[in-house]
Design a protein around this motif. Structure first.
Motif: not given
Length: 112
Positions: A76-86
């Motif tokens: 979840e944390l990685e998804a939040r920190a990912s780029g706008p496309t992700q």
């Protein structure tokens, strides 16, 4: 696990939790998700509950154990920190096709 977040799992299962499990759940939700990113011993101590309490609660949420729970929080944390496309891809999967942003993305894709 599907796209359900740990926060959603806690809210869905809150009424089935014991008083000690709720104490941990509340501590986790107060500082979500970072409160659950340490070792099971540390998160239990920070919440003022026992390690077995944490282990039981994460199993009630549907995880095989604390490592799987911890991995879900990290994802979840990685998804939040990912780029706008992700982030958009993750968000769009949960939003209905009729949502304005999904309709807009479909129109732009079609026009290209």
């Amino acid at each position: 696990m599907p796209t359900t977040t740990v926060r959603e799992l806690i809210r869905e299962n809150y009424s089935a939790l014991t008083q000690s499990e709720r104490k941990f759940a509340n501590a986790l939700l107060e500082n979500y998700p970072s409160a659950g990113l340490a070792s099971i011993t540390i998160v239990a101590a920070n919440a003022g509950v026992s390690t077995p309490t944490v282990a039981r609660m994460v199993q009630k949420l549907g995880f095989k154990g604390y490592p799987q729970f911890h991995k879900a929080l990290l994802a979840e944390l990685e998804a939040r920190a990912s780029g706008p496309t992700q982030r958009r891809a993750a968000w769009a999967a949960a939003a209905p096709d009729s949502h304005m942003l999904n309709r807009f993305a479909e129109a732009v894709t079609h026009n290209i």
